[in-house]
Scaffold this motif. Structure first.
Motif, PDB file in Angstrom:
ATOM      1  N   TYR A 126       0.832  -1.206   0.000  1.00 57.02           N
ATOM      2  CA  TYR A 126       0.000   0.000   0.000  1.00 57.02           C
ATOM      3  C   TYR A 126       0.865   1.254   0.000  1.00 57.02           C
ATOM      4  N   ARG A 127       0.466   2.200  -0.804  1.00 61.75           N
ATOM      5  CA  ARG A 127       1.130   3.497  -0.828  1.00 61.75           C
ATOM      6  C   ARG A 127       0.347   4.434   0.087  1.00 61.75           C
ATOM      7  N   LEU A 128       0.913   4.756   1.226  1.00 63.06           N
ATOM      8  CA  LEU A 128       0.203   5.536   2.236  1.00 63.06           C
ATOM      9  C   LEU A 128       0.636   6.989   2.279  1.00 63.06           C
ATOM     10  N   THR A 129       1.250   7.450   1.198  1.00 61.29           N
ATOM     11  CA  THR A 129       1.653   8.859   1.124  1.00 61.29           C
ATOM     12  C   THR A 129       0.983   9.565  -0.049  1.00 61.29           C
ATOM     13  N   ASN A 130       0.030   8.868  -0.695  1.00 55.97           N
ATOM     14  CA  ASN A 130      -0.669   9.440  -1.842  1.00 55.97           C
ATOM     15  C   ASN A 130      -1.695  10.458  -1.360  1.00 55.97           C
ATOM     16  N   GLU A 131      -1.640  11.664  -1.874  1.00 55.80           N
ATOM     17  CA  GLU A 131      -2.559  12.718  -1.448  1.00 55.80           C
ATOM     18  C   GLU A 131      -4.010  12.366  -1.750  1.00 55.80           C
TER      19      GLU A 131
ATOM     20  N   ASP B 245      -5.364   9.512  -1.324  1.00 53.98           N
ATOM     21  CA  ASP B 245      -5.820   8.483  -0.390  1.00 53.98           C
ATOM     22  C   ASP B 245      -5.614   8.921   1.055  1.00 53.98           C
ATOM     23  N   THR B 246      -5.971  10.180   1.344  1.00 52.95           N
ATOM     24  CA  THR B 246      -5.724  10.731   2.672  1.00 52.95           C
ATOM     25  C   THR B 246      -6.513  10.005   3.756  1.00 52.95           C
ATOM     26  N   LYS B 247      -7.733   9.544   3.447  1.00 50.30           N
ATOM     27  CA  LYS B 247      -8.543   8.838   4.448  1.00 50.30           C
ATOM     28  C   LYS B 247      -7.879   7.529   4.854  1.00 50.30           C
ATOM     29  N   ALA B 248      -7.360   6.817   3.871  1.00 44.32           N
ATOM     30  CA  ALA B 248      -6.676   5.558   4.167  1.00 44.32           C
ATOM     31  C   ALA B 248      -5.432   5.827   5.002  1.00 44.32           C
ATOM     32  N   CYS B 249      -4.677   6.845   4.631  1.00 47.55           N
ATOM     33  CA  CYS B 249      -3.463   7.195   5.376  1.00 47.55           C
ATOM     34  C   CYS B 249      -3.805   7.530   6.821  1.00 47.55           C
ATOM     35  N   ALA B 250      -4.842   8.345   6.997  1.00 49.37           N
ATOM     36  CA  ALA B 250      -5.234   8.768   8.344  1.00 49.37           C
ATOM     37  C   ALA B 250      -5.704   7.584   9.180  1.00 49.37           C
ATOM     38  N   LEU B 251      -6.456   6.679   8.554  1.00 52.01           N
ATOM     39  CA  LEU B 251      -6.971   5.527   9.280  1.00 52.01           C
ATOM     40  C   LEU B 251      -5.839   4.637   9.792  1.00 52.01           C
ATOM     41  N   PHE B 252      -4.913   4.298   8.909  1.00 52.07           N
ATOM     42  CA  PHE B 252      -3.825   3.415   9.320  1.00 52.07           C
ATOM     43  C   PHE B 252      -2.868   4.113  10.293  1.00 52.07           C
ATOM     44  N   GLN B 253      -2.658   5.405  10.095  1.00 46.60           N
ATOM     45  CA  GLN B 253      -1.796   6.142  11.021  1.00 46.60           C
ATOM     46  C   GLN B 253      -2.407   6.194  12.415  1.00 46.60           C
ATOM     47  N   LYS B 254      -3.738   6.256  12.472  1.00 39.74           N
ATOM     48  CA  LYS B 254      -4.440   6.260  13.747  1.00 39.74           C
ATOM     49  C   LYS B 254      -4.135   4.993  14.542  1.00 39.74           C
ATOM     50  N   HIS B 255      -3.912   3.901  13.817  1.00 37.84           N
ATOM     51  CA  HIS B 255      -3.589   2.622  14.457  1.00 37.84           C
ATOM     52  C   HIS B 255      -2.077   2.364  14.471  1.00 37.84           C
TER      53      HIS B 255
ATOM     54  N   ILE C 282       0.018   2.185  12.116  1.00 34.20           N
ATOM     55  CA  ILE C 282       0.436   1.247  11.070  1.00 34.20           C
ATOM     56  C   ILE C 282       1.168   2.020   9.979  1.00 34.20           C
ATOM     57  N   GLN C 283       2.405   1.636   9.744  1.00 35.01           N
ATOM     58  CA  GLN C 283       3.205   2.295   8.711  1.00 35.01           C
ATOM     59  C   GLN C 283       3.199   1.528   7.387  1.00 35.01           C
ATOM     60  N   THR C 284       3.016   0.210   7.462  1.00 31.59           N
ATOM     61  CA  THR C 284       3.094  -0.616   6.266  1.00 31.59           C
ATOM     62  C   THR C 284       1.894  -1.553   6.186  1.00 31.59           C
ATOM     63  N   VAL C 285       1.263  -1.579   5.008  1.00 34.43           N
ATOM     64  CA  VAL C 285       0.182  -2.522   4.719  1.00 34.43           C
ATOM     65  C   VAL C 285       0.598  -3.299   3.486  1.00 34.43           C
ATOM     66  N   LEU C 286       0.663  -4.604   3.626  1.00 35.92           N
ATOM     67  CA  LEU C 286       1.134  -5.459   2.537  1.00 35.92           C
ATOM     68  C   LEU C 286       0.066  -6.496   2.197  1.00 35.92           C
TER      69      LEU C 286
ATOM     70  N   GLN D 125       3.767  -1.915  12.191  1.00 33.75           N
ATOM     71  CA  GLN D 125       4.076  -0.604  12.741  1.00 33.75           C
ATOM     72  C   GLN D 125       5.487  -0.157  12.363  1.00 33.75           C
ATOM     73  N   GLN D 126       6.141  -0.973  11.546  1.00 31.11           N
ATOM     74  CA  GLN D 126       7.481  -0.648  11.068  1.00 31.11           C
ATOM     75  C   GLN D 126       7.415  -0.197   9.606  1.00 31.11           C
ATOM     76  N   SER D 127       8.470   0.443   9.158  1.00 34.48           N
ATOM     77  CA  SER D 127       8.547   0.837   7.761  1.00 34.48           C
ATOM     78  C   SER D 127       8.809  -0.410   6.912  1.00 34.48           C
ATOM     79  N   TYR D 128       8.539  -0.307   5.630  1.00 34.73           N
ATOM     80  CA  TYR D 128       8.699  -1.464   4.745  1.00 34.73           C
ATOM     81  C   TYR D 128      10.139  -1.976   4.744  1.00 34.73           C
ATOM     82  N   SER D 129      11.084  -1.076   4.844  1.00 36.48           N
ATOM     83  CA  SER D 129      12.496  -1.475   4.817  1.00 36.48           C
ATOM     84  C   SER D 129      12.903  -2.276   6.048  1.00 36.48           C
TER      85      SER D 129
END
Length: 248
Positions: free
Chosen positions: A105-110, A112-122, A124-128, A149-153
């Motif tokens: 998942y790309r969570l920095t796409n402008e 998809d702000t709702k998705a970014c906000a939802l996962f950040q609330k929990h 979550i940095q990476t969704v695979l 909760q970790q970065s993809y790297s």
């Protein structure tokens, strides 16, 4: 203890709860804090991006939390909220329906702000999204949505595919029909699956009518409706497809 060995400990138990706990333990070693697993039809990507009247699944149907299980009640709640409130406007969701390959998942796409906000609330940095190919299933497959909760790297990808294959095997061993999207969706009307099974067993319409609270005409209606829905050429082809969809 490595991830594969941790999961293998679940082999001595048969309850779904224990298997999920074993999978969670294995995935923690790869950097994942939670997951949900869902059966996905191979036609999902096409039906979602190019919907037609003949599509087996509508975009709305594909955003239902059916044929799935989550690693915890909190993750189950997150899944339901995401599918019901966010997925329709999240480009990631449609892309993740491709059952041929994993998708990050790309969570920095402008957009998809709702998705970014939802996962950040929990936190979550990476969704695979990771589909697991099953060579004995030509119509659907299982897919893990892995949350970290970790970065993809920072995620440990080495050996992850093997762990997920074993995990899917364990889930299917517990209750494979539970994850069949064709079986768990509303594709079949009441009595339809029983009729399919009876036809597959060689019964004629009048014989089916005597065993079910339905008229011969009703049996014919169900058969024709299912033939059109599944794009079957005839009665025999419909039964063949029903076997492939694991409806009977």
């Amino acid at each position: 203890m490595d991830a594969k060995h941790a999961l293998s400990n679940a082999s001595t138990v048969s309850t779904l709860k224990d298997v999920i706990q074993g999978i969670s333990t294995s995935l923690k070693l790869h950097g994942f804090s939670g997951f949900w697993f869902q059966g996905i039809p191979h036609c999902a990507y096409e039906n979602y991006h190019f919907p037609e009247d003949t599509s087996l699944f509508s975009p709305i149907a594909l955003r239902k939390p059916i044929a799935s299980v989550a690693s915890s009640p909190i993750v189950a709640q997150l899944q339901r909220f995401y599918l019901n409130q966010v997925a329709a406007n999240d480009t990631n969701f449609g892309l993740s329906l491709d059952t041929s390959k994993p998708y990050v998942y790309r969570l920095t796409n402008e957009k998809d702000t709702k998705a970014c906000a939802l996962f950040q609330k929990h936190n979550i940095q990476t969704v695979l999204s990771w589909p697991i190919v099953c060579h004995d299933q030509c119509r659907w497959t299982g897919r893990f949505m892995l949350l970290s909760q970790q970065s993809y790297s920072e995620i440990v990808l080495d050996g992850l595919a093997d762990v997920l294959k074993e995990a899917q095997y364990k889930l299917f061993e517990c209750n494979k029909p539970m994850f069949n999207p064709f079986l768990q969706s509303s594709l079949l009307k009441e009595n339809a699956r029983d009729i399919l099974q009876m036809v597959a067993n060689g019964l004629q319409n009048d014989e089916i009518s005597t065993q079910l609270p339905i008229s011969v005409r009703g049996v014919e209606y169900h058969m024709e409706s299912m033939r059109k829905k599944f794009g079957a050429a005839n009665r025999a082809n419909l039964i063949h497809l029903a076997h492939q969809y694991e409806l009977i």
